[in-house]
Design a protein around this motif. Structure first.
Motif, short mmCIF file in Angstrom:
data_model
loop_
_atom_site.label_atom_id
_atom_site.label_comp_id
_atom_site.label_asym_id
_atom_site.label_seq_id
_atom_site.Cartn_x
_atom_site.Cartn_y
_atom_site.Cartn_z
N ARG A 2 0.83 -1.21 0.00
CA ARG A 2 0.00 0.00 0.00
C ARG A 2 0.86 1.26 0.00
O ARG A 2 0.59 2.23 -0.72
N ARG A 3 1.91 1.25 0.82
CA ARG A 3 2.77 2.43 0.91
C ARG A 3 3.56 2.64 -0.37
O ARG A 3 3.80 3.80 -0.77
N LEU A 4 3.95 1.55 -1.03
CA LEU A 4 4.62 1.68 -2.32
C LEU A 4 3.73 2.43 -3.31
O LEU A 4 4.18 3.36 -4.00
N VAL A 5 2.48 2.00 -3.39
CA VAL A 5 1.57 2.63 -4.34
C VAL A 5 1.31 4.09 -3.96
O VAL A 5 1.23 4.96 -4.84
N GLU A 6 1.24 4.38 -2.68
CA GLU A 6 1.04 5.76 -2.25
C GLU A 6 2.23 6.63 -2.67
O GLU A 6 2.05 7.79 -3.06
N SER A 7 3.43 6.10 -2.56
CA SER A 7 4.61 6.87 -2.98
C SER A 7 4.61 7.11 -4.48
O SER A 7 4.99 8.19 -4.95
N ILE A 8 4.17 6.11 -5.24
CA ILE A 8 4.08 6.27 -6.69
C ILE A 8 3.00 7.31 -7.02
O ILE A 8 3.20 8.19 -7.87
N ARG A 9 1.87 7.24 -6.30
CA ARG A 9 0.80 8.21 -6.52
C ARG A 9 1.27 9.64 -6.25
O ARG A 9 0.89 10.59 -6.94
#
Length: 220
Positions: free
Chosen positions: A180-187
């Motif tokens: 989840r945090r990976l995707v948030e950083s990409i977002r």
């Protein structure tokens, strides 16, 4: 990945089935293979079996012994360190690059994979499948052909170890939160943060694999 020179359904079937047995630990680390009995169990002749075994040797899923026979390699903590460290560097690179160029459609796709991961986190095989799908999708967004090629080579060598990172419910939930945090950083288009989170995620998997392998009897 099978060798492009492999021919015939017999050799392909033998390759796929012996590879599955190695990765599923039906063939334990250290097990010596005997062509005659293995061919009989697979229902193939020894010629296509030998072709399949040569491919598995080239992938380091089997090793030749000094006596000339073949055996399943023992699990090696040093190899775990090396493979996971290489993968961490590659994942960090590709995730950082993905953060810079991901489209809204890309992020929607990543969100969907994480949602499916969350729904199935209590099922080890499904959680692993969607975890792999997320990393594959990020790599495809980054579109770094050389990094992806190297990543595929490293990942194929890691298959025997991956199951040890996914058996613990606690580890699966930790991995889900990291996804989840990976995707948030990409977002957020935060390349440095995305890269670091991807790197740390793989290092955590490495440490779990080392811990798990040190705590089990691989010959049971």
């Amino acid at each position: 990945m099978t060798d492009s020179n492999m021919r015939g359904s017999g050799s392909q079937f033998a390759y796929t089935e012996v590879r599955r047995r190695i990765l599923d630990m039906d063939l334990k680390p250290g097990t010596r293979l005997f062509e005659e009995s293995l061919a009989a169990s697979l229902g193939v002749s020894r010629t296509p079996l030998r072709e399949a075994l040569r491919q598995l040797v080239s992938e380091r899923l089997l090793e030749r012994q000094p006596t000339g026979g073949l055996a399943v390699p023992v699990l090696d903590s040093r190899e775990i360190w090396e493979l996971y460290d290489c993968r961490a560097a590659l994942e960090g690179l590709m995730t950082g690059e993905a953060a810079l160029i991901a489209t809204e459609d890309d992020i929607t796709e990543l969100d969907g994979i994480v949602a499916r991961n969350a729904a199935l986190v209590d099922f080890p095989d499904e959680a692993m499948r969607f975890g792999k799908a997320l990393h594959t999708a990020i790599a495809e967004i980054a579109a770094n052909a050389w990094a992806l090629r190297l990543h595929d080579q490293v990942t194929s060598q890691m298959e025997r170890y991956r199951r040890y990172t996914n058996n613990s419910p606690a580890r699966r939930h930790v991995a889900l939160e990291q996804h989840r945090r990976l995707v948030e950083s990409i977002r957020a288009r935060d390349s440095a943060e995305a890269s670091q989170r991807a790197f740390d995620h793989v290092i955590g998997a490495r440490d779990e694999a080392l811990r798990a392998i040190g705590s089990v009897d691989l010959h049971k």
